[in-house]
Scaffold this motif. Structure first.
Motif, PDB file in Angstrom:
ATOM      1  N   MET A   1     -21.093   2.992  -6.504  1.00  0.00           N
ATOM      2  CA  MET A   1     -19.982   2.298  -5.810  1.00  0.00           C
ATOM      3  C   MET A   1     -18.758   2.229  -6.702  1.00  0.00           C
ATOM      4  SD  MET A   1     -20.424   0.175  -2.791  1.00  0.00           S
ATOM      5  CE  MET A   1     -19.724  -1.336  -3.424  1.00  0.00           C
ATOM      6  N   SER A   3     -15.754   2.996  -5.706  1.00  0.00           N
ATOM      7  CA  SER A   3     -14.568   2.630  -4.935  1.00  0.00           C
ATOM      8  C   SER A   3     -14.246   1.143  -5.035  1.00  0.00           C
ATOM      9  CB  SER A   3     -14.744   3.027  -3.474  1.00  0.00           C
ATOM     10  OG  SER A   3     -15.847   2.352  -2.922  1.00  0.00           O
ATOM     11  N   ILE A   4     -15.223   0.342  -5.432  1.00  0.00           N
ATOM     12  CA  ILE A   4     -14.992  -1.108  -5.503  1.00  0.00           C
ATOM     13  C   ILE A   4     -14.176  -1.466  -6.750  1.00  0.00           C
ATOM     14  CG2 ILE A   4     -17.002  -1.920  -6.824  1.00  0.00           C
ATOM     15  CD1 ILE A   4     -17.420  -3.966  -4.472  1.00  0.00           C
ATOM     16  N   ARG A   6     -11.690   0.726  -7.928  1.00  0.00           N
ATOM     17  CA  ARG A   6     -10.403   1.438  -7.916  1.00  0.00           C
ATOM     18  C   ARG A   6      -9.420   0.752  -6.986  1.00  0.00           C
ATOM     19  NH1 ARG A   6     -13.218   6.657  -7.717  1.00  0.00           N
ATOM     20  NH2 ARG A   6     -13.134   6.375  -5.480  1.00  0.00           N
ATOM     21  N   ARG A   7      -8.216   0.480  -7.494  1.00  0.00           N
ATOM     22  CA  ARG A   7      -7.218  -0.159  -6.646  1.00  0.00           C
ATOM     23  C   ARG A   7      -6.798   0.797  -5.532  1.00  0.00           C
ATOM     24  NH1 ARG A   7      -3.211  -4.100  -6.625  1.00  0.00           N
ATOM     25  NH2 ARG A   7      -3.284  -4.756  -8.788  1.00  0.00           N
ATOM     26  N   SER A   8      -6.750   0.262  -4.337  1.00  0.00           N
ATOM     27  CA  SER A   8      -6.389   1.080  -3.185  1.00  0.00           C
ATOM     28  C   SER A   8      -4.875   1.191  -3.041  1.00  0.00           C
ATOM     29  CB  SER A   8      -6.979   0.446  -1.921  1.00  0.00           C
ATOM     30  OG  SER A   8      -6.403   1.019  -0.778  1.00  0.00           O
ATOM     31  N   ASN A   9      -4.405   2.380  -2.695  1.00  0.00           N
ATOM     32  CA  ASN A   9      -2.971   2.560  -2.442  1.00  0.00           C
ATOM     33  C   ASN A   9      -2.626   2.310  -0.981  1.00  0.00           C
ATOM     34  OD1 ASN A   9      -2.032   3.299  -5.054  1.00  0.00           O
ATOM     35  ND2 ASN A   9      -3.141   5.223  -4.806  1.00  0.00           N
ATOM     36  N   ALA A  10      -3.602   1.855  -0.225  1.00  0.00           N
ATOM     37  CA  ALA A  10      -3.396   1.635   1.204  1.00  0.00           C
ATOM     38  C   ALA A  10      -2.206   0.726   1.535  1.00  0.00           C
ATOM     39  CB  ALA A  10      -4.672   1.091   1.835  1.00  0.00           C
ATOM     40  N   PRO A  11      -1.888  -0.293   0.689  1.00  0.00           N
ATOM     41  CA  PRO A  11      -0.785  -1.182   1.073  1.00  0.00           C
ATOM     42  C   PRO A  11       0.523  -0.456   1.391  1.00  0.00           C
ATOM     43  CG  PRO A  11      -2.009  -2.205  -0.684  1.00  0.00           C
ATOM     44  CD  PRO A  11      -2.599  -0.820  -0.498  1.00  0.00           C
ATOM     45  N   VAL A  12       0.796   0.651   0.701  1.00  0.00           N
ATOM     46  CA  VAL A  12       2.026   1.409   0.984  1.00  0.00           C
ATOM     47  C   VAL A  12       2.017   1.878   2.440  1.00  0.00           C
ATOM     48  CG1 VAL A  12       3.326   3.494   0.425  1.00  0.00           C
ATOM     49  CG2 VAL A  12       2.180   2.202  -1.400  1.00  0.00           C
ATOM     50  N   TRP A  14      -0.118   0.988   4.838  1.00  0.00           N
ATOM     51  CA  TRP A  14      -0.352  -0.137   5.740  1.00  0.00           C
ATOM     52  C   TRP A  14       0.970  -0.854   6.011  1.00  0.00           C
ATOM     53  CZ3 TRP A  14      -0.554  -5.665   5.028  1.00  0.00           C
ATOM     54  CH2 TRP A  14      -1.169  -6.346   6.092  1.00  0.00           C
ATOM     55  N   HIS A  85      -6.721   7.018  11.472  1.00  0.00           N
ATOM     56  CA  HIS A  85      -7.852   6.093  11.617  1.00  0.00           C
ATOM     57  C   HIS A  85      -8.618   6.296  12.916  1.00  0.00           C
ATOM     58  CE1 HIS A  85      -7.568   3.840   7.909  1.00  0.00           C
ATOM     59  NE2 HIS A  85      -6.275   4.092   7.977  1.00  0.00           N
ATOM     60  N   HIS A  88     -10.870   9.104  12.226  1.00  0.00           N
ATOM     61  CA  HIS A  88     -11.960   8.593  11.387  1.00  0.00           C
ATOM     62  C   HIS A  88     -13.042   7.969  12.278  1.00  0.00           C
ATOM     63  CE1 HIS A  88     -13.794   6.925   7.772  1.00  0.00           C
ATOM     64  NE2 HIS A  88     -13.924   5.773   8.415  1.00  0.00           N
ATOM     65  N   ASP A  89     -12.603   7.188  13.264  1.00  0.00           N
ATOM     66  CA  ASP A  89     -13.551   6.561  14.190  1.00  0.00           C
ATOM     67  C   ASP A  89     -14.327   7.613  14.982  1.00  0.00           C
ATOM     68  OD1 ASP A  89     -12.722   4.144  13.311  1.00  0.00           O
ATOM     69  OD2 ASP A  89     -11.497   3.652  15.052  1.00  0.00           O
ATOM     70  N   ARG A  93     -13.708  12.181   8.834  1.00  0.00           N
ATOM     71  CA  ARG A  93     -13.548  11.240   7.738  1.00  0.00           C
ATOM     72  C   ARG A  93     -12.137  11.216   7.180  1.00  0.00           C
ATOM     73  NH1 ARG A  93     -15.767   7.980   4.217  1.00  0.00           N
ATOM     74  NH2 ARG A  93     -14.862   8.396   2.187  1.00  0.00           N
TER      75      ARG A  93
ATOM     76  N   LEU B 170     -19.467   3.571   9.341  1.00  0.00           N
ATOM     77  CA  LEU B 170     -18.928   4.865   8.935  1.00  0.00           C
ATOM     78  C   LEU B 170     -18.842   5.005   7.423  1.00  0.00           C
ATOM     79  CD1 LEU B 170     -16.025   5.168  11.545  1.00  0.00           C
ATOM     80  CD2 LEU B 170     -17.988   6.702  11.359  1.00  0.00           C
ATOM     81  N   GLY B 203      -8.692  -5.792  -2.838  1.00  0.00           N
ATOM     82  CA  GLY B 203      -7.649  -4.769  -2.809  1.00  0.00           C
ATOM     83  C   GLY B 203      -8.128  -3.402  -3.273  1.00  0.00           C
ATOM     84  N   SER B 204      -9.438  -3.254  -3.493  1.00  0.00           N
ATOM     85  CA  SER B 204      -9.966  -1.974  -3.973  1.00  0.00           C
ATOM     86  C   SER B 204     -10.146  -1.005  -2.814  1.00  0.00           C
ATOM     87  CB  SER B 204     -11.324  -2.190  -4.647  1.00  0.00           C
ATOM     88  OG  SER B 204     -12.314  -2.419  -3.653  1.00  0.00           O
ATOM     89  N   ALA B 206     -12.801  -0.068  -1.688  1.00  0.00           N
ATOM     90  CA  ALA B 206     -13.905  -0.531  -0.850  1.00  0.00           C
ATOM     91  C   ALA B 206     -13.513  -1.796  -0.091  1.00  0.00           C
ATOM     92  CB  ALA B 206     -15.133  -0.810  -1.716  1.00  0.00           C
ATOM     93  N   TYR B 242      -0.334  -5.958  -4.512  1.00  0.00           N
ATOM     94  CA  TYR B 242      -0.056  -4.554  -4.829  1.00  0.00           C
ATOM     95  C   TYR B 242       1.403  -4.364  -5.241  1.00  0.00           C
ATOM     96  CZ  TYR B 242       0.104   0.517  -4.275  1.00  0.00           C
ATOM     97  OH  TYR B 242       0.263   1.867  -4.483  1.00  0.00           O
ATOM     98  N   PHE B 243       2.310  -4.955  -4.448  1.00  0.00           N
ATOM     99  CA  PHE B 243       3.730  -4.749  -4.733  1.00  0.00           C
ATOM    100  C   PHE B 243       4.245  -5.715  -5.808  1.00  0.00           C
ATOM    101  CE2 PHE B 243       3.272  -2.972  -0.430  1.00  0.00           C
ATOM    102  CZ  PHE B 243       3.643  -1.672  -0.737  1.00  0.00           C
ATOM    103  N   ARG B 254      -6.493  -2.042 -12.037  1.00  0.00           N
ATOM    104  CA  ARG B 254      -5.774  -0.823 -12.361  1.00  0.00           C
ATOM    105  C   ARG B 254      -5.723   0.118 -11.177  1.00  0.00           C
ATOM    106  NH1 ARG B 254      -7.659  -3.796 -15.647  1.00  0.00           N
ATOM    107  NH2 ARG B 254      -9.507  -3.736 -14.379  1.00  0.00           N
TER     108      ARG B 254
END
Ligand code: SF4
Ligand code: FES
Lengths: 122, 254
Positions: A1, A3-4, A6-12, A14, A85, A88-89, A93, B170, B203-204, B206, B242-243, B254
């Protein structure tokens, strides 16, 4: 695991998705009404409301330019995020390749819109 | 409970069986179970185990929607077997299967290792903001401060929300609705000081952004926890983190 951790870049994305969604909710229906129903059928608005000279003047004004840019670009970021998304559903993927493809289209349209609006001059 | 025929009513309970040492794959097995109107699906399963087929395996303990052990798919919906009644299946049959999205250990028993590993990571306990000595007394809290998180503290780890979440189905790396509700329960507690650390998980990759706001998790939650709300509140907070890290000196993950 991994991915738990790593910081996600999704906020940009999103954030762009959220902004586009807000704009779409506010302006989407009325834009469809004006451009798709009212003007072509000549109801409520005069048939020449969207004539070339008028639209050109609109797109040459800085405020018109700004509005057109936001509507085109943010709608696009919203739509591509949604499509990513939804696919993805459906089992496609939303991995790196799909993210590049979807957000790439949004970026491309953003660049094209910027170029077209600039080319129209002030 | 003795072998009674009740008021003469019989329900057919179809159970998804899987005994790894002898079954190639899971299959449905039907049992005719006499029942009375006050009997839960769990009692139906207990009847089967006591009187019809002792090899059936399922988890339960409290039989009153408190322990969270008896979650299963009942006619395709994630529900607590002890909180679902046989009288509510007028067609006379009910299908009972192991909770969706989890590996089956045996019959209706699923493996919850993934959930427990994630639960440990969010540090589901209060990490005091400021250390107090015994002489300083307890950590006080106003009713308003309690209100902020109380609802989220009702989670019983039943995993129904995980079985309901298509995104967890998924991508099982997603921390999921229940964990997010618990993460929020501690982050929102005025006595706690470890929110920044837990937000690294929210915020990860996952974390919360795996959620597409389906909302079914909150619908199936037997304790009205509203995990979808916890996820959404933390989307905003994680995006803020994040921002903001670009303008505040000490960043988070990080
Ligand atoms: S949030 Fe509700 S459905 Fe999910 S594990 Fe907790 S009690 Fe069960
Ligand atoms: S047996 Fe405890 S919740 Fe159902």
């Amino acid at each position: 695991m991994k991915s738990i951790t790593r910081r996600s870049n999704a906020p940009v994305f999103w954030g762009l998705f959220g902004a586009g969604g807000m704009l779409a909710a506010l302006f989407g229906p009325v834009l469809v009404f004006i451009t798709g129903i009212a003007v072509p059928l000549g109801i409520i608005l005069p048939a020449d409301a969207m004539s070339w000279p008028r639209m050109q003047a609109f797109a040459q004004h800085w405020a018109g330019k700004g509005l057109l840019f936001l509507v085109v670009a943010l709608f696009m970021w919203h739509a591509m995020h949604r499509i990513l998304h939804s696919l993805h559903d459906l089992g496609v993927r939303a991995g790196t390749a799909m993210q590049f493809a979807c957000y790439g289209v949004a970026l491309l349209v953003t660049i094209l819109a910027t170029w077209a609006l600039m080319a129209l001059g002030f | 409970m003795a072998e009674t025929t009740g008021n003469g009513k019989v329900v057919r309970i179809e159970v998804l069986r899987y005994r790894p040492e002898q079954d190639e794959e899971p299959f449905l097995q039907g049992y005719d179970v006499p029942f009375t109107d006050d009997m839960s699906v769990l009692q139906g399963l207990q009847y089967i185990k006591d009187w019809l087929d002792g090899t059936l395996s399922f988890r339960w303990s409290c039989r009153m929607a408190i322990c969270g052990s008896c979650g299963m798919m009942i006619d395709g919906e994630p529900r607590l077997a002890c909180k679902t009644f046989l009288r509510d299946f007028p067609a006379g049959t009910v299908r009972v299967e192991a909770l969706a999205h989890f590996p089956i250990e045996r019959d209706l028993v699923i493996r919850m290792d993934d959930f427990l590993a994630k639960l440990e990571r969010i540090k589901p306990y209060i990490i005091p903001k400021e250390a107090r000595t015994l002489a300083q007394g307890e950590y006080l809290q106003t009713p308003a401060e309690l209100d902020v998180y109380e609802q989220f503290s009702s989670c019983i780890n039943c995993l129904l929300c995980y079985a309901a979440c298509p995104q967890y189905g998924l991508n099982p790396e997603f921390v999921g609705p229940g964990i997010m509700a618990l993460l929020h329960r501690y982050n929102a507690d005025s006595r706690d000081g470890a929110a920044a650390e837990r937000m690294e998980i929210a915020g990860s990759e996952a974390g919360v952004f795996n959620c597409t706001a389906v909302g079914y998790c909150s619908e199936v939650c037997p304790k009205h926890v509203d995990p979808a709300n916890a996820v959404n509140q933390n989307k905003t907070r994680a995006a803020g983190d994040y921002f903001l890290r670009f303008i505040t000196p000490k960043g988070g993950a990080r």
